[in-house]
Design an enzyme around this catalytic site. Structure first.
Site, mmCIF file in Angstrom:
data_model
loop_
_atom_site.group_PDB
_atom_site.id
_atom_site.type_symbol
_atom_site.label_atom_id
_atom_site.label_comp_id
_atom_site.label_asym_id
_atom_site.label_seq_id
_atom_site.Cartn_x
_atom_site.Cartn_y
_atom_site.Cartn_z
ATOM 1 N N VAL A 16 128.473 -11.892 14.757
ATOM 2 C CA VAL A 16 127.985 -11.254 13.536
ATOM 3 C C VAL A 16 127.761 -12.270 12.430
ATOM 4 C CG1 VAL A 16 128.509 -9.561 11.736
ATOM 5 C CG2 VAL A 16 129.098 -9.069 14.112
ATOM 6 N N ARG A 47 137.170 -21.453 12.862
ATOM 7 C CA ARG A 47 138.332 -22.033 13.542
ATOM 8 C C ARG A 47 137.965 -23.282 14.327
ATOM 9 N NH1 ARG A 47 141.066 -17.140 16.777
ATOM 10 N NH2 ARG A 47 138.860 -16.700 17.180
ATOM 11 N N LYS A 106 137.162 -2.976 10.343
ATOM 12 C CA LYS A 106 137.610 -1.579 10.436
ATOM 13 C C LYS A 106 139.124 -1.451 10.567
ATOM 14 C CE LYS A 106 135.950 -1.899 15.133
ATOM 15 N NZ LYS A 106 135.068 -3.029 14.795
ATOM 16 N N ILE A 137 123.956 1.691 11.421
ATOM 17 C CA ILE A 137 123.695 3.059 10.958
ATOM 18 C C ILE A 137 124.194 3.231 9.526
ATOM 19 C CG2 ILE A 137 124.077 5.505 11.399
ATOM 20 C CD1 ILE A 137 124.783 4.753 14.283
ATOM 21 N N GLY A 188 127.876 -6.914 29.223
ATOM 22 C CA GLY A 188 128.319 -7.407 27.922
ATOM 23 C C GLY A 188 128.660 -6.328 26.928
ATOM 24 N N LYS A 206 137.886 3.861 12.811
ATOM 25 C CA LYS A 206 136.674 4.338 12.163
ATOM 26 C C LYS A 206 136.837 5.770 11.657
ATOM 27 C CE LYS A 206 133.811 1.296 15.005
ATOM 28 N NZ LYS A 206 132.853 1.201 16.136
ATOM 29 N N GLY A 305 126.843 -4.927 17.973
ATOM 30 C CA GLY A 305 125.945 -6.045 18.237
ATOM 31 C C GLY A 305 125.746 -6.897 17.006
#
Length: 429
Positions: A16, A47, A106, A137, A188, A206, A305
Site C-alpha cells: 500500500v 524496516r 483497522k 469503497i 495471492g 472493521k 489490494g
C-alpha cells in the site's frame, strides 16, 4: 494556489505504501490543483532501508520512524504499517508534533480509536481512516458525513475479500474449504497464515469501526461477536441452495428496535439469493446500509489490494490537506449516543440446524418438543433417512441466540440425536 508545499511523511512502504508514494509522484500536478497547494513526500520510514523502492528518493528513506514524526514541520503523516505498536505511539507522537494523520490501521482503530481521536482533538488535528474498512469503497465518509443528518439502523456487509473468494469458490464449484483456501493462497488472495481473515478477526475490527460511526457510540473490538468460517462445508452450501440461499461471512451492525442498544457481530450466514449481497463474487466487498430517510444503500467494489487501498488513502490525504490549508479540521469522533452494546445472546435471528438422528418413529416429535420448551418456533422441517440413520434439518422463525443455544444443548442430550452437524444463522430477510 499556494506555492509552499504541504509536507507528508509515510510510515511503511509495502504494497500500500509504495502505491501511495507512486500516486503522489505521478499525479502530483492533479493533486496540487485539487488541494490548492503542492504536496511533498518529506520522508519514508521503513524496516529494510536497503530494499530498492522505485520512484522514491533514497535520501528520504529512514528506519527511525520516531525521529521522522517528531520533525515538527510535517503537515500529514500517512500510517500504513499496521498492528498496534509502534503504530499507536507513532500516531500520537505525530499529533503532538503538529501533524494530522491518515491511517489504514483497522486493528488499532478498532481497539484504541477513541483514545486516538482524543489526542487528535486535543492537538487540533485530523484523524482520517477511509482505507481501514473497505479498501477503495467510499464508506467511512458517507457514514460520517453524507448520512450525518440521517438515522442509520443497520449495516450489513461483506468486508473481507479473502473469505468472500473462498466461500464464492465453494458455492460455484462445490469445492471443500481447504481446496478453496489453497486456490486463494495460490492466487495471492490469502496470506501464508490466513487466520486473521478466515477466523474473522479482520472483519470484526472493521465491524467495530462501522458500528461506532453508524450509531455514534464507542464500539471496541472486544464488543464484537466473532465466528470464523473454517467449519463451513460443502453440505452447508447444498442446504443453502435448497433454501434459495448462499453463504457469506457477514459483518452485521444493528440498532435495537427500541433504539436503546446496538449489536455488532461477524459470522457465516445463509443469505437469500435475492439479496444484493448474494451476488457479490470473488474477492470483492460490499456493504448494505439501511437508514430512516435514505432507505437502503449499497456500496460495492474492491476491498483490498495496493492500488484500491492507496486510492482511499489519497482521498483522505486530499481532504486533510484541504483542511490544513483552511485552518480547519474535519469530523472527529461522534460518540454522543453512548448506547450500550448488547451481547450476542440478545440477538434475534433465524437459524438453520442440521441434526444427525436415529431413523425411527417419534424422533421428530422429541426434537419439536425441545424447541417448544425453549420458546423457539419452527418454520420448516426436512427429514431424510435410511438404514437406521437419518438427517433432520430444522429452520426456525426468529429467536434469541441465547434461546437457540439452550435448545441445542438440550438436543444433544436426546438419545435419538447422534450429533449436531451444523448450525447457521439466516440473514438478509
Amino acid at each position: 494556489m499556494r506555492t509552499r508545499p504541504l509536507k507528508v511523511a509515510l510510515l511503511g512502504c509495502g504494497v500500500v505504501g509504495s502505491e501511495v508514494a507512486r500516486i503522489m509522484t505521478t499525479h502530483a500536478d492533479d493533486l496540487a490543483n485539487r488541494i490548492g497547494a503542492p504536496v511533498e513526500l518529506a520522508g519514508v520510514a521503513v524496516r529494510r532501508p536497503s530494499k530498492v523502492r522505485e520512484g522514491i528518493d533514497p535520501s528520504l528513506v529512514t528506519t527511525d520512524a520516531t525521529a521522522l514524526v517528531k520533525r515538527g514541520d510535517l503537515d500529514v503523516v500517512v500510517e500504513v504499517i499496521g498492528g498496534i505498536e509502534p503504530a499507536r505511539t507513532l500516531i500520537t507522537t505525530a499529533f503532538e508534533h503538529g501533524a494530522s494523520v491518515v491511517s489504514a490501521n483497522k486493528a488499532l482503530l478498532a481497539q484504541d480509536g477513541a483514545a486516538l481521536h482524543a489526542v487528535a482533538e486535543e492537538n487540533g488535528r485530523d484523524l482520517y481512516y477511509e482505507a481501514a474498512v473497505a479498501g477503495a469503497i467510499p464508506l467511512i465518509r458517507p457514514l460520517r458525513e453524507s448520512l450525518a443528518g440521517d438515522k442509520v439502523n443497520r449495516v450489513l456487509g461483506i468486508v473481507n475479500g479473502t473469505t468472500n473468494f473462498i466461500l464464492d469458490k465453494m458455492d460455484s464449484t462445490g469445492a471443500g474449504y481447504q481446496e478453496a483456501l489453497d486456490e486463494a493462497t495460490a492466487l495471492g488472495y490469502a496470506e501464508a497464515d490466513p487466520t486473521a481473515d478466515v477466523e474473522a478477526f479482520d472483519a470484526a475490527a472493521k465491524a467495530a469501526i462501522l458500528a461506532g460511526i453508524a450509531f455514534h457510540t464507542r464500539v471496541r473490538l472486544d464488543d464484537v461477536y466473532r465466528e470464523g468460517m473454517t467449519e463451513v462445508t460443502a453440505s452447508d452450501f447444498a442446504s443453502a441452495k435448497e433454501m434459495g440461499c448462499t453463504i457469506k461471512l457477514l459483518a452485521i451492525c444493528e440498532r435495537a428496535a427500541d433504539g436503546g442498544s446496538v449489536t455488532a457481530r461477524v459470522h457465516p450466514a445463509m443469505i437469500p439469493l435475492s439479496h444484493p449481497l448474494a451476488s457479490v463474487r470473488g474477492a470483492y466487498n460490499a456493504v448494505f446500509v439501511e437508514s430512516d430517510a435514505a432507505g437502503q444503500l449499497m456500496f460495492y467494489g474492491p476491498g483490498a489490494g495496493g492500488a484500491p487501498t492507496a486510492s482511499a488513502v489519497l482521498g483522505d490525504l486530499v481532504a486533510v490537506c484541504r483542511n490544513r490549508l483552511n485552518g480547519a479540521t474535519g469530523p472527529g469522533e461522534s460518540a454522543y449516543a453512548a448506547l450500550p452494546v448488547s451481547p450476542m445472546g440478545d440477538v434475534v435471528t433465524r437459524y438453520h440446524i442440521s441434526l444427525d438422528v436415529a431413523d425411527k418413529p417419534g424422533v421428530l416429535a422429541q426434537v419439536a418438543t425441545v424447541f417448544a420448551e425453549h420458546g423457539v418456533s419452527i418454520d420448516t422441517v426436512r427429514q431424510q433417512g435410511k438404514d437406521g440413520e437419518a438427517s433432520l434439518v430444522v429452520v426456525t422463525h426468529r429467536a434469541f441466540d441465547a434461546s437457540l443455544s439452550g435448545t441445542v444443548d438440550a438436543l444433544r442430550k436426546l438419545d435419538t440425536v447422534r450429533g449436531v452437524a451444523s448450525i447457521m444463522r439466516v440473514e438478509g430477510e
